[in-house]
Scaffold this active site. Structure first.
Site, short mmCIF file in Angstrom:
data_model
loop_
_atom_site.label_atom_id
_atom_site.label_comp_id
_atom_site.label_asym_id
_atom_site.label_seq_id
_atom_site.Cartn_x
_atom_site.Cartn_y
_atom_site.Cartn_z
N HIS A 213 0.81 -1.23 0.00
CA HIS A 213 0.00 0.00 0.00
C HIS A 213 0.84 1.28 0.00
CE1 HIS A 213 0.96 -0.22 4.30
NE2 HIS A 213 0.72 1.08 4.32
C1 UD1 Z 1 -1.90 5.37 6.29
C2 UD1 Z 1 -0.58 5.79 6.91
C3 UD1 Z 1 0.45 4.70 6.71
C4 UD1 Z 1 -0.06 3.35 7.22
C5 UD1 Z 1 -1.38 3.06 6.55
C6 UD1 Z 1 -1.96 1.74 7.00
C7 UD1 Z 1 -0.11 8.22 6.81
C8 UD1 Z 1 0.74 9.24 6.16
N1 UD1 Z 1 -0.04 6.99 6.27
O1 UD1 Z 1 -1.70 5.26 4.89
O2 UD1 Z 1 1.61 5.01 7.44
O3 UD1 Z 1 0.88 2.34 6.91
O4 UD1 Z 1 -2.29 4.12 6.86
O5 UD1 Z 1 -3.13 1.47 6.35
O6 UD1 Z 1 -0.81 8.52 7.74
N2 UD1 Z 1 -9.27 4.69 2.37
C9 UD1 Z 1 -10.48 4.06 2.36
N3 UD1 Z 1 -11.00 3.67 3.55
C10 UD1 Z 1 -10.37 3.90 4.72
C11 UD1 Z 1 -9.14 4.57 4.71
C12 UD1 Z 1 -8.59 4.95 3.53
O7 UD1 Z 1 -11.08 3.82 1.33
O8 UD1 Z 1 -10.91 3.52 5.77
C13 UD1 Z 1 -8.66 5.06 1.09
C14 UD1 Z 1 -8.90 6.50 0.71
O9 UD1 Z 1 -9.20 6.54 -0.64
C15 UD1 Z 1 -7.59 7.17 0.95
C16 UD1 Z 1 -6.59 6.04 0.78
O10 UD1 Z 1 -7.28 4.84 1.15
O11 UD1 Z 1 -7.35 8.20 0.08
C17 UD1 Z 1 -5.38 6.18 1.63
O12 UD1 Z 1 -5.72 6.39 3.02
P1 UD1 Z 1 -4.80 7.34 3.95
O13 UD1 Z 1 -5.25 7.31 5.35
O14 UD1 Z 1 -4.69 8.66 3.32
O15 UD1 Z 1 -3.38 6.69 3.85
P2 UD1 Z 1 -2.92 5.18 3.87
O16 UD1 Z 1 -2.37 4.85 2.54
O17 UD1 Z 1 -3.98 4.27 4.42
#
Ligand code: UD1
Length: 374
Positions: A213
Site C-alpha cells: 500500500h
Molecule cells: C496510512 C498511513 C500509513 C499506514 C497506513 C496503514 C499516513 C501518512 N499513512 O496510509 O503510514 O501504513 O495508513 O493502512 O498517515 N481509504 C479508504 N478507507 C479507509 C481509509 C482509507 O477507502 O478507511 C482510502 C482512501 O481513498 C484514501 C486512501 O485509502 O485516500 C489512503 O488512506 P490514507 O489514510 O490517506 O493513507 P494510507 O495509505 O492508508
C-alpha cells in the site's frame, strides 16, 4: 491523585498499538482514560473490526476527518482536536506510530501545553520521501516523552540530541497485540473462519502472503503494473494471497488490471486482525511494504521479503527474518528459492518484544506526575 490520559488514534496500524495499553490501563484505579479516533481510516474493515477483536470500547470521540491530502488530513485533525481539547482537557495525550493523525495530535497538544507521550518513538528510515518519516521526526522532536521499541531507536534519538531523560525503552507494543491474538485464535477457531476458508477453499499449502500500500509501490502506475506482473509470475508456481488495502484497490481499478489473475492468486478485501495473524503464522513467506508486518513476521519467525529500499525497523533485518528487496525482483525470486530450500536465515527473538510492553508503559504513566517537569 488520578491522572487523566487521552489516546489519539486514526489509522489501522494505530489500533493494535492502542489496544494492549487501553486494556492494561483499564485495570488501574488511578488513571482515567478516553480514546479519540480522528477518523483517518473509516471503513469498518480498516477500523471498527479492530476495536471489536482487540476488546477495546468504541472511542469516546470521533473527529470524522476521513481521506484527503496530507495537509487536509493534518489540518482538519488539528482544528477538530483543538476544539475538543478546549472542552475536555487531559493531563497527558498518548500518540502512536507515524501516521498523519500522530503528528497532527502532537502539534495541537504541545501548543496547548498538554503533555505528549509518543509510543513507538525513535524509528528512522532516513528517507524523507516517506510521509511517515516526516511524521516520526517531527513528532519525536516536540513530544515530552519518547517510548521506544528497541535500543536502535534510543540511539537514533540520542544522535538527534534528544535528552536521555525523555527516552524510555519500553519494548514493542505490537507484539503485545500479536501475543493476545495468537492466544485467542489458538482457543477459538471462529475468529479465523475467513482465513481458514481462504486456505481450505483453494487447498492452499505453502502459500505466499502479500500486502502492498506504500505510495512508492502503488501510486505510480508503472511501478504498480510491474509489481502485479511479478506477483502473477510468482503465482504461476506458488499460491499467492493478496488482501487489498483501499489505496491499492483504487489504483488497480483505475488501471483495470484486476482481471486475468492466475488461478493460484487470490485477491481479497482487507482482513480482520485475527484472520491476518493466522495467515501470517502459516505463510511460507511474506512479501510486504508494511512496517508492522516486518516486526510481526520476525516474532513469528516467518521469512519476510520487504518491497522497500529502506526500513525504519533495521533490527528486523539484523536479528529477525526480514530482507530488504526494494524493486530488485531477481533478488526476490532468488530469496524465495532460498526459503524453499531451507537456506534462509533464522530469526532470533528481540529483547523486550515479549508481550509485556503495555504493563511497562502503564507503570510509567503512573509515575508521570513526578516526571511532569520536562
Ligand atoms: C496510512 C498511513 C500509513 C499506514 C497506513 C496503514 C499516513 C501518512 N499513512 O496510509 O503510514 O501504513 O495508513 O493502512 O498517515 N481509504 C479508504 N478507507 C479507509 C481509509 C482509507 O477507502 O478507511 C482510502 C482512501 O481513498 C484514501 C486512501 O485509502 O485516500 C489512503 O488512506 P490514507 O489514510 O490517506 O493513507 P494510507 O495509505 O492508508
Amino acid at each position: 491523585m488520578s491522572i487523566k490520559v487521552f489516546h489519539v488514534v486514526g489509522a489501522r496500524p494505530n489500533f493494535m498499538k492502542l489496544a494492549p495499553l487501553y486494556r492494561d490501563i483499564a485495570l488501574k484505579e488511578n488513571i482515567l482514560q478516553k480514546t479519540i479516533h480522528t477518523g483517518q481510516h473509516y471503513d469498518p474493515l480498516m477500523s471498527d473490526i479492530f476495536f471489536q477483536q482487540l476488546e477495546i470500547p468504541t472511542p469516546e470521540y470521533n473527529l470524522g476527518i476521513g481521506s484527503g491530502t496530507h495537509t487536509q488530513q493534518t489540518a482538519k485533525t488539528m482544528l477538530a482536536l483543538e476544539e475538543l481539547l478546549l472542552k475536555d482537557k487531559p493531563d497527558w495525550v498518548l500518540v502512536y506510530g507515524d501516521v498523519n493523525s500522530t503528528l497532527a495530535a502532537t502539534l495541537v497538544c504541545v501548543k496547548m501545553g498538554i503533555k505528549v507521550a509518543h509510543v513507538e518513538a525513535g524509528l528512522r528510515s532516513y528517507d524523507r520521501q516517506m510521509p511517515e518519516e516526516i511524521n516520526r521526526v517531527l513528532t519525536d522532536s516536540v513530544a515530552d516523552i519518547l517510548l521506544t521499541p528497541s535500543e536502535d531507536a534510543n540511539q537514533n534519538l540520542m544522535k538527534e540530541g534528544v535528552s536521555k531523560d525523555k527516552i524510555f525503552l519500553v519494548g514493542n507494543i505490537m507484539i503485545d497485540s500479536l501475543c493476545f491474538a495468537l492466544q485467542l485464535i489458538e482457543q477459538e477457531s471462529k475468529y479465523i473462519a475467513k482465513a481458514k476458508k481462504i486456505l481450505q477453499k483453494n487447498d492452499y499449502q505453502n502459500f505466499i502472503l502479500s500486502t502492498v500500500h506504500r505510495p512508492s509501490n502503488v501510486d505510480s502506475p508503472n511501478a504498480l503494473k510491474r509489481l502485479i506482473e511479478v506477483f502473477k509470475e510468482i503465482a504461476q508456481e506458488y499460491y499467492f494471497v493478496l488482501p487489498l488495502h483501499p489505496r491499492t484497490h483504487k489504483h488497480l481499478q483505475e488501471l483495470n488490471i484486476l482481471n486475468e489473475i492466475p488461478e493460484k492468486m487470490l485477491i481479497v478485501e482487507p482482513l480482520s486482525y485475527f484472520d491476518f495473524v493466522y495467515l501470517q503464522k502459516n505463510a511460507f513467506c511474506i512479501l510486504t511494504d508494511s512496517g508492522g508486518i516486518q516486526e510481526e513476521s520476525t516474532f513469528l519467525q516467518v521469512p519476510c521479503l520487504t518491497l522497500r529500499k529502506n526500513t525504519e525497523r533495521p533490527i528486523t533485518i539484523e536479528k529477525g527474518s526480514n530482507t530488504l528487496i526494494g524493486d530488485d525482483y531477481d533478488l526476490l525470486f532468488s530469496k524465495i528459492k532460498e526459503i524453499e530450500q531451507g537456506k534462509y536465515k533464522k530469526a532470533s527473538q528481540i529483547p523486550l518484544w515479549d508481550g509485556k510492553t503495555a504493563q511497562r508503559i502503564s507503570s510509567l504513566i503512573l509515575n508521570l506526575p513526578k516526571l511532569g517537569t520536562f
